[in-house]
Design an enzyme around this catalytic site. Sequence first.
Site, PDB file in Angstrom:
ATOM      1  N   SER A 157      30.893  46.980 -47.221  1.00  0.00           N
ATOM      2  CA  SER A 157      29.926  46.682 -46.173  1.00  0.00           C
ATOM      3  C   SER A 157      28.896  47.795 -46.139  1.00  0.00           C
ATOM      4  O   SER A 157      29.163  48.913 -46.618  1.00  0.00           O
ATOM      5  CB  SER A 157      30.650  46.594 -44.814  1.00  0.00           C
ATOM      6  OG  SER A 157      29.732  46.569 -43.737  1.00  0.00           O
ATOM      7  N   TYR A 170      36.321  49.186 -37.964  1.00  0.00           N
ATOM      8  CA  TYR A 170      35.770  48.464 -39.112  1.00  0.00           C
ATOM      9  C   TYR A 170      35.086  49.422 -40.077  1.00  0.00           C
ATOM     10  O   TYR A 170      35.294  49.342 -41.291  1.00  0.00           O
ATOM     11  CB  TYR A 170      34.786  47.403 -38.620  1.00  0.00           C
ATOM     12  CG  TYR A 170      34.202  46.557 -39.721  1.00  0.00           C
ATOM     13  CD1 TYR A 170      34.940  45.523 -40.290  1.00  0.00           C
ATOM     14  CD2 TYR A 170      32.913  46.788 -40.199  1.00  0.00           C
ATOM     15  CE1 TYR A 170      34.412  44.737 -41.310  1.00  0.00           C
ATOM     16  CE2 TYR A 170      32.373  46.019 -41.215  1.00  0.00           C
ATOM     17  CZ  TYR A 170      33.123  44.981 -41.765  1.00  0.00           C
ATOM     18  OH  TYR A 170      32.590  44.219 -42.773  1.00  0.00           O
ATOM     19  N   LYS A 174      36.100  50.117 -44.054  1.00  0.00           N
ATOM     20  CA  LYS A 174      35.206  49.876 -45.185  1.00  0.00           C
ATOM     21  C   LYS A 174      34.880  51.175 -45.938  1.00  0.00           C
ATOM     22  O   LYS A 174      34.672  51.145 -47.156  1.00  0.00           O
ATOM     23  CB  LYS A 174      33.933  49.161 -44.718  1.00  0.00           C
ATOM     24  CG  LYS A 174      34.195  47.735 -44.229  1.00  0.00           C
ATOM     25  CD  LYS A 174      34.851  46.876 -45.314  1.00  0.00           C
ATOM     26  CE  LYS A 174      35.037  45.437 -44.892  1.00  0.00           C
ATOM     27  NZ  LYS A 174      35.661  44.600 -45.937  1.00  0.00           N
TER      28      LYS A 174
END
Length: 246
Positions: A157, A170, A174
Amino acid sequence: MVGMMTQTGVGVVMKGGGGQKTVLITGVSRGLGKALALELAKRGHSVIGCSRSPDKLKSLQTQLSSEDDKHLFFNLDVCSNSSVQDLARLVMEKKGVPDIIVNNAGTINKNNRLWEVPEEEFNAVIDTNIKGIANMLRHFIPLMIEKKQGIIVNMSSGWGRSAAAQVAPYCASKWAVEGLTKSVAKELPSGMAAVALNPGVINTDMLASCFGASSSLYQAPDTWAPKAADMILNLTMADNGSSLSV
């Protein structure tokens, strides 16, 4: 359900010409995974997919249904190491070693400051986004090594290369995907490659959970998929260890 796995097969008519590949995609029933699966199938490639959402998986199967058992789909959770182990065994029995694996399955926390993210929500992000990939690598890399070829695409990401408030779990996951990929790349033999792929900002359910209504301003998965497919299908061992973006 974690630890449970069911399997069904569907197919499409195979297009003429060479170059058809077998591509395994996790998190295949929605968003980027679904769009990529549909695009690859349209081009004549064989898709193996897994998802923990049986209803959405059945919908995808319906879209790809025809006479030949060209595609295989499994209802499982990549967080379950034993389920991924079973997946690897069944894939080998029915299709052989995939040419490409796209570790796409992922989840995101609800927007919140880190200290207000519930433990189970934090764990779900880590278990899916990091451990899920590790489970796939644990059981499929040895098969690829035996075949002496294989491409692994770990979906990263923009937040695996930068940071944002409200999505610390998150972002952490990533960034871990980026580091994990670069490390594993150094362990792979010649003929193989592992890359981290930033898909860009796409209008998916996960984006909507962060951006709300403004997520509709970004490109749709089916617009993204042809560009992503071109990139993924053309990866070679020379790309090993790269951090790429669609």
